[in-house]
Design an enzyme around this catalytic site. Structure first.
Site, PDB file in Angstrom:
ATOM      1  N   LYS A   1       0.823  -1.214   0.000  1.00 37.67           N
ATOM      2  CA  LYS A   1       0.000   0.000   0.000  1.00 37.67           C
ATOM      3  C   LYS A   1       0.858   1.264   0.000  1.00 37.67           C
ATOM      4  O   LYS A   1       0.628   2.180  -0.786  1.00 37.67           O
ATOM      5  CB  LYS A   1      -0.924   0.032   1.234  1.00 37.67           C
ATOM      6  CG  LYS A   1      -1.907  -1.131   1.303  1.00 37.67           C
ATOM      7  CD  LYS A   1      -2.801  -1.040   2.530  1.00 37.67           C
ATOM      8  CE  LYS A   1      -2.047  -1.061   3.861  1.00 37.67           C
ATOM      9  NZ  LYS A   1      -1.296  -2.320   4.105  1.00 37.67           N
TER      10      LYS A   1
ATOM     11  N   ARG B   1      -9.334   0.628   9.138  1.00 26.55           N
ATOM     12  CA  ARG B   1      -8.905  -0.740   9.461  1.00 26.55           C
ATOM     13  C   ARG B   1      -9.885  -1.495  10.318  1.00 26.55           C
ATOM     14  O   ARG B   1      -9.630  -2.656  10.654  1.00 26.55           O
ATOM     15  CB  ARG B   1      -7.595  -0.710  10.231  1.00 26.55           C
ATOM     16  CG  ARG B   1      -6.451  -0.410   9.343  1.00 26.55           C
ATOM     17  CD  ARG B   1      -5.187  -0.850  10.006  1.00 26.55           C
ATOM     18  NE  ARG B   1      -4.118  -0.183   9.309  1.00 26.55           N
ATOM     19  CZ  ARG B   1      -2.852  -0.476   9.445  1.00 26.55           C
ATOM     20  NH1 ARG B   1      -2.495  -1.411  10.285  1.00 26.55           N
ATOM     21  NH2 ARG B   1      -1.951   0.167   8.777  1.00 26.55           N
TER      22      ARG B   1
ATOM     23  N   ARG C   1      11.682  -5.440   4.817  1.00 25.20           N
ATOM     24  CA  ARG C   1      11.380  -4.017   4.555  1.00 25.20           C
ATOM     25  C   ARG C   1      12.373  -3.113   5.272  1.00 25.20           C
ATOM     26  O   ARG C   1      12.734  -3.343   6.424  1.00 25.20           O
ATOM     27  CB  ARG C   1       9.959  -3.700   5.031  1.00 25.20           C
ATOM     28  CG  ARG C   1       9.638  -2.210   4.975  1.00 25.20           C
ATOM     29  CD  ARG C   1       8.166  -1.926   4.959  1.00 25.20           C
ATOM     30  NE  ARG C   1       7.468  -2.323   6.173  1.00 25.20           N
ATOM     31  CZ  ARG C   1       6.131  -2.210   6.331  1.00 25.20           C
ATOM     32  NH1 ARG C   1       5.390  -1.738   5.347  1.00 25.20           N
ATOM     33  NH2 ARG C   1       5.572  -2.596   7.455  1.00 25.20           N
TER      34      ARG C   1
ATOM     35  N   ARG D   1      11.888  -1.130  10.726  1.00 29.53           N
ATOM     36  CA  ARG D   1      10.940  -0.649  11.720  1.00 29.53           C
ATOM     37  C   ARG D   1      10.898  -1.605  12.899  1.00 29.53           C
ATOM     38  O   ARG D   1      11.007  -2.812  12.737  1.00 29.53           O
ATOM     39  CB  ARG D   1       9.540  -0.563  11.100  1.00 29.53           C
ATOM     40  CG  ARG D   1       9.286   0.713  10.355  1.00 29.53           C
ATOM     41  CD  ARG D   1       8.028   0.659   9.522  1.00 29.53           C
ATOM     42  NE  ARG D   1       6.869   0.082  10.179  1.00 29.53           N
ATOM     43  CZ  ARG D   1       5.652   0.050   9.641  1.00 29.53           C
ATOM     44  NH1 ARG D   1       5.461   0.577   8.439  1.00 29.53           N
ATOM     45  NH2 ARG D   1       4.649  -0.502  10.275  1.00 29.53           N
TER      46      ARG D   1
ATOM     47  N   ARG E   1       0.315  -8.411  13.850  1.00 28.99           N
ATOM     48  CA  ARG E   1      -0.341  -7.476  12.931  1.00 28.99           C
ATOM     49  C   ARG E   1      -1.110  -8.221  11.853  1.00 28.99           C
ATOM     50  O   ARG E   1      -2.218  -7.839  11.491  1.00 28.99           O
ATOM     51  CB  ARG E   1       0.699  -6.536  12.314  1.00 28.99           C
ATOM     52  CG  ARG E   1       1.095  -5.419  13.273  1.00 28.99           C
ATOM     53  CD  ARG E   1       2.511  -4.928  13.023  1.00 28.99           C
ATOM     54  NE  ARG E   1       2.670  -4.370  11.711  1.00 28.99           N
ATOM     55  CZ  ARG E   1       3.772  -4.496  10.967  1.00 28.99           C
ATOM     56  NH1 ARG E   1       4.814  -5.178  11.420  1.00 28.99           N
ATOM     57  NH2 ARG E   1       3.831  -3.938   9.792  1.00 28.99           N
TER      58      ARG E   1
HETATM   59  P1  ADP Z   1       1.520  -1.828   8.508  1.00 28.52           P
HETATM   60  O1  ADP Z   1       0.467  -1.648   7.451  1.00 28.52           O
HETATM   61  O2  ADP Z   1       2.777  -2.416   7.997  1.00 28.52           O
HETATM   62  O3  ADP Z   1       1.021  -2.421   9.786  1.00 28.52           O
HETATM   63  P2  ADP Z   1       1.298   0.931   9.213  1.00 28.52           P
HETATM   64  O4  ADP Z   1       2.402   1.872   9.091  1.00 28.52           O
HETATM   65  O5  ADP Z   1       0.113   1.102   8.349  1.00 28.52           O
HETATM   66  O6  ADP Z   1       1.980  -0.452   8.990  1.00 28.52           O
HETATM   67  O7  ADP Z   1       0.772   0.890  10.717  1.00 28.52           O
HETATM   68  C1  ADP Z   1       1.660   0.741  11.796  1.00 28.52           C
HETATM   69  C2  ADP Z   1       0.906   0.776  13.105  1.00 28.52           C
HETATM   70  O8  ADP Z   1       0.221   2.042  13.250  1.00 28.52           O
HETATM   71  C3  ADP Z   1      -0.179  -0.263  13.267  1.00 28.52           C
HETATM   72  O9  ADP Z   1       0.326  -1.500  13.721  1.00 28.52           O
HETATM   73  C4  ADP Z   1      -1.088   0.423  14.325  1.00 28.52           C
HETATM   74  O10 ADP Z   1      -0.517   0.350  15.621  1.00 28.52           O
HETATM   75  C5  ADP Z   1      -1.040   1.874  13.887  1.00 28.52           C
HETATM   76  N1  ADP Z   1      -2.108   2.189  12.911  1.00 28.52           N
HETATM   77  C6  ADP Z   1      -1.940   2.577  11.626  1.00 28.52           C
HETATM   78  N2  ADP Z   1      -3.124   2.791  11.025  1.00 28.52           N
HETATM   79  C7  ADP Z   1      -4.071   2.514  11.953  1.00 28.52           C
HETATM   80  C8  ADP Z   1      -5.502   2.525  11.951  1.00 28.52           C
HETATM   81  N3  ADP Z   1      -6.215   2.861  10.846  1.00 28.52           N
HETATM   82  N4  ADP Z   1      -6.145   2.183  13.095  1.00 28.52           N
HETATM   83  C9  ADP Z   1      -5.468   1.863  14.205  1.00 28.52           C
HETATM   84  N5  ADP Z   1      -4.137   1.812  14.275  1.00 28.52           N
HETATM   85  C10 ADP Z   1      -3.424   2.145  13.171  1.00 28.52           C
HETATM   86  P1  ADP Z   2       2.285  -1.851   3.209  1.00 28.58           P
HETATM   87  O1  ADP Z   2       2.284  -0.344   3.170  1.00 28.58           O
HETATM   88  O2  ADP Z   2       1.063  -2.431   2.547  1.00 28.58           O
HETATM   89  O3  ADP Z   2       2.533  -2.415   4.564  1.00 28.58           O
HETATM   90  P2  ADP Z   2       4.841  -1.589   1.768  1.00 28.58           P
HETATM   91  O4  ADP Z   2       4.520  -0.709   0.613  1.00 28.58           O
HETATM   92  O5  ADP Z   2       5.583  -1.008   2.891  1.00 28.58           O
HETATM   93  O6  ADP Z   2       3.494  -2.330   2.287  1.00 28.58           O
HETATM   94  O7  ADP Z   2       5.643  -2.852   1.184  1.00 28.58           O
HETATM   95  C1  ADP Z   2       6.120  -3.881   2.053  1.00 28.58           C
HETATM   96  C2  ADP Z   2       7.492  -4.364   1.566  1.00 28.58           C
HETATM   97  O8  ADP Z   2       7.341  -5.062   0.317  1.00 28.58           O
HETATM   98  C3  ADP Z   2       8.493  -3.245   1.301  1.00 28.58           C
HETATM   99  O9  ADP Z   2       9.771  -3.716   1.668  1.00 28.58           O
HETATM  100  C4  ADP Z   2       8.404  -3.028  -0.207  1.00 28.58           C
HETATM  101  O10 ADP Z   2       9.635  -2.561  -0.754  1.00 28.58           O
HETATM  102  C5  ADP Z   2       8.090  -4.418  -0.713  1.00 28.58           C
HETATM  103  N1  ADP Z   2       7.213  -4.436  -1.903  1.00 28.58           N
HETATM  104  C6  ADP Z   2       6.188  -3.579  -2.181  1.00 28.58           C
HETATM  105  N2  ADP Z   2       5.583  -3.920  -3.341  1.00 28.58           N
HETATM  106  C7  ADP Z   2       6.240  -5.031  -3.807  1.00 28.58           C
HETATM  107  C8  ADP Z   2       6.088  -5.859  -4.976  1.00 28.58           C
HETATM  108  N3  ADP Z   2       5.123  -5.629  -5.902  1.00 28.58           N
HETATM  109  N4  ADP Z   2       6.938  -6.898  -5.110  1.00 28.58           N
HETATM  110  C9  ADP Z   2       7.899  -7.149  -4.175  1.00 28.58           C
HETATM  111  N5  ADP Z   2       8.099  -6.408  -3.063  1.00 28.58           N
HETATM  112  C10 ADP Z   2       7.281  -5.348  -2.874  1.00 28.58           C
END
Ligand code: ADP
Ligand code: ADP
Ligand code: ZN
Length: 240
Positions: free
Chosen positions: A13, A95, A134, A167, A178
């Site tokens: 995303k 979410r 990542r 991270r 998660r």
């Molecule tokens: P990922 O999609 O890899 O979990 P994010 O950066 O989107 O990473 O989110 C990291 C953390 O931020 C989540 O594990 C949660 O603690 C918090 N968070 C992000 N978006 C939301 C949301 N819409 N509602 C509640 N918590 C959120």
């Molecule tokens: P999200 O925001 O949904 O948690 P990220 O955009 O941070 O996901 O992507 C998660 C990991 O996967 C990152 O390390 C990113 O570089 C990698 N990634 C994203 N898109 C692709 C893809 N199409 N193929 C392989 N790796 C990807």
């Protein structure tokens, strides 16, 4: 006019939002980024959410919705001044069902609408390897993967020269937690949006550029008006 990217953690995303936002003239609105900024700044909000964030759990809905509304206000104010964004590109929000309902209510109040919701679909085994590899630049937020999407020079951000880092929540314990939270709390939202005819699914298990194109194909008709061409990020088809 807003666009929502849905998909599990690691589905891409953030990566796609960064590529799509300039092309669609939307502002990338990542609640995860906003919480990380608050934590880094040690603001009252940041101090309150840090323990929850570190566990990999969701922040309470009321805090999250308030943060989003504040950001939407800022986008609307910028728009009133003639600045670029036509709306938000939501990444990581909503979410929970409660967040989706709150978003519907606050958009209705504001006379704004969701143009489309895109689900980026990636198999579970790939999510784990994407999350564990990542790396994110602490200066500019650019996201890399040690194997699938490395910077040109290992350990150096292409954009700003910073040092991409792992991270805290991209460690095995929080990753499992998660992904489990996604399955139980967020996946049910897909049905909520499907019933409203807003949801399209794209195959997220292909090259980054192909995913971008698939999303543009899926949302092009609904967001065509402001689609721009000529970004530095590669070819953009004329959607009109
Ligand atoms: P990922 O999609 O890899 O979990 P994010 O950066 O989107 O990473 O989110 C990291 C953390 O931020 C989540 O594990 C949660 O603690 C918090 N968070 C992000 N978006 C939301 C949301 N819409 N509602 C509640 N918590 C959120
Ligand atoms: P999200 O925001 O949904 O948690 P990220 O955009 O941070 O996901 O992507 C998660 C990991 O996967 C990152 O390390 C990113 O570089 C990698 N990634 C994203 N898109 C692709 C893809 N199409 N193929 C392989 N790796 C990807
Ligand atoms: Zn950087």
């Amino acid at each position: 006019m807003h666009l929502i990217l849905m998909g599990a953690q690691g589905s891409g995303k953030g990566t796609q939002a960064a590529r799509l936002a300039p092309r669609l003239r939307l502002e990338h609105l990542s609640t995860g980024d906003l919480f990380r900024e608050a934590i880094a700044a040690k603001s009252p909000l940041g101090q309150r959410v840090q323990p929850i964030y570190d566990r990999g759990d969701l922040i309470p809905d009321d805090l999250t919705v308030a943060l989003v509304e504040e950001r939407l206000d800022r986008i609307a104010a910028d728009r009133a001044e003639g600045l670029a964004a036509r709306g938000a590109l939501f990444d990581g929000f909503p979410r929970t069902l409660a967040q989706a309902e709150a978003l519907d209510a606050l958009l209705a109040r504001r006379g704004e609408a969701i143009a489309a919701i895109v689900e980026i679909d990636v198999p579970m085994d790939q999510l784990v390897s994407r999350l564990s590899g990542r790396r994110v630049c602490p200066n500019c937020g650019t996201t890399y993967h040690v194997e699938f999407n490395p910077p040109k020079q290992a350990g150096v951000c292409d954009v700003c020269g910073g040092t991409p880092a792992q991270r805290d929540d991209d460690k095995p314990g929080p990753i499992t937690r998660r992904l489990e939270n996604y399955r139980t709390q967020t996946a049910p939202l897909l049905a909520y949006y499907r019933e409203r005819g807003l949801l399209t699914r794209v195959d997220g298990a292909q090259d980054i550029e192909l995913v971008t194109q698939a999303i543009l194909d899926a949302v092009g008709p609904r967001l065509a008006d402001g689609a721009t061409s000529g970004t530095s990020d590669g070819p953009v088809r004329d959607e009109a």
